[in-house]
Write a protein that holds these residues in place. Structure first.
Motif, PDB file in Angstrom:
ATOM      1  N   ASP A 132     -23.144 -13.947  -3.562  1.00 16.61           N
ATOM      2  CA  ASP A 132     -23.024 -13.446  -2.194  1.00 16.61           C
ATOM      3  C   ASP A 132     -22.850 -14.652  -1.268  1.00 16.61           C
ATOM      4  O   ASP A 132     -23.810 -15.365  -0.980  1.00 16.61           O
ATOM      5  N   ALA A 188     -22.216 -15.068   1.997  1.00 19.33           N
ATOM      6  CA  ALA A 188     -22.935 -15.108   3.276  1.00 19.33           C
ATOM      7  C   ALA A 188     -24.406 -15.448   3.065  1.00 19.33           C
ATOM      8  O   ALA A 188     -24.970 -16.297   3.768  1.00 19.33           O
ATOM      9  N   ARG A 189     -25.049 -14.807   2.097  1.00 20.34           N
ATOM     10  CA  ARG A 189     -26.469 -15.075   1.823  1.00 20.34           C
ATOM     11  C   ARG A 189     -26.672 -16.515   1.382  1.00 20.34           C
ATOM     12  O   ARG A 189     -27.557 -17.217   1.873  1.00 20.34           O
ATOM     13  N   ALA A 209     -24.661 -19.155   1.832  1.00 17.48           N
ATOM     14  CA  ALA A 209     -24.333 -20.107   2.900  1.00 17.48           C
ATOM     15  C   ALA A 209     -25.514 -20.252   3.852  1.00 17.48           C
ATOM     16  O   ALA A 209     -25.891 -21.367   4.226  1.00 17.48           O
ATOM     17  N   GLN A 210     -26.112 -19.139   4.222  1.00 15.77           N
ATOM     18  CA  GLN A 210     -27.275 -19.189   5.116  1.00 15.77           C
ATOM     19  C   GLN A 210     -28.414 -19.975   4.463  1.00 15.77           C
ATOM     20  O   GLN A 210     -29.054 -20.809   5.094  1.00 15.77           O
ATOM     21  N   SER A 232     -13.570 -23.018   5.789  1.00 19.73           N
ATOM     22  CA  SER A 232     -13.708 -21.745   5.084  1.00 19.73           C
ATOM     23  C   SER A 232     -12.387 -21.485   4.377  1.00 19.73           C
ATOM     24  O   SER A 232     -11.324 -21.823   4.896  1.00 19.73           O
ATOM     25  N   GLU A 291     -17.671 -17.757  -3.859  1.00 17.68           N
ATOM     26  CA  GLU A 291     -18.157 -16.453  -4.310  1.00 17.68           C
ATOM     27  C   GLU A 291     -17.363 -16.022  -5.527  1.00 17.68           C
ATOM     28  O   GLU A 291     -16.146 -15.806  -5.467  1.00 17.68           O
TER      29      GLU A 291
END
Length: 152
Positions: A17, A19-20, A22-23, A36, A62
């Protein structure tokens, strides 16, 4: 001209995932987003970050099928004193981790990313290296330690 290597440019980490992950990586390592990458369908499935105080780039891609849960594909260098600071930092973030351990050639602290990949912070120590590596020691993985038993 000789064929030489001048350093490591980037590390690519496959995640389930983007987004998860990267955070999480930004929060843990204070990474700065540089690029990106969109796939042909226009969906962003890759990001490149810079790691502060280094020339190293960390790329997240990903690709759930390529995630490897039992690997520790890289270790980040630090000092023995900084390992204690990392231990406190990870604790403040609520990230489970090993205690600072004596390792081959130094000391290490390990933890896992959101996909379960092992990340090691490694502090070289000449005295430890002389004891373990300088005398023909064999480092065996025949009885590997289950990291989950070390996490606190």
């Amino acid at each position: 001209m000789d064929a030489v290597i001048s350093g490591v440019r980037h590390i690519k980490i496959f995640v389930t995932d983007l987004a998860r992950s990267a955070q999480w990586y930004k929060r843990v390592f204070s990474l700065r987003l540089e690029l990106s990458f969109q796939d042909d369908d226009g969906v962003v499935r890759g990001m490149q970050f810079s790691l502060p105080c280094t020339d190293l780039k960390i790329a997240l891609r990903e690709h759930p099928a390529w995630v490897n849960y039992d690997a520790d594909p890289f270790a980040l260098a630090t000092t023995r004193e900084a390992l204690d600071a990392w231990d406190a930092h990870l604790g403040r973030l609520g990230i489970l981790r090993t205690p600072v351990l004596r390792a081959s050639g130094g000391h290490a602290l390990g933890f896992r990313d959101p996909d379960g990949m092992q990340i090691r912070l490694y502090a070289p120590d000449e005295a430890v290296a002389a004891e373990t590596l300088g005398h023909g020691s064999v480092i065996s993985s025949s009885n590997p330690v289950d990291p989950s038993t070390l996490l606190r």
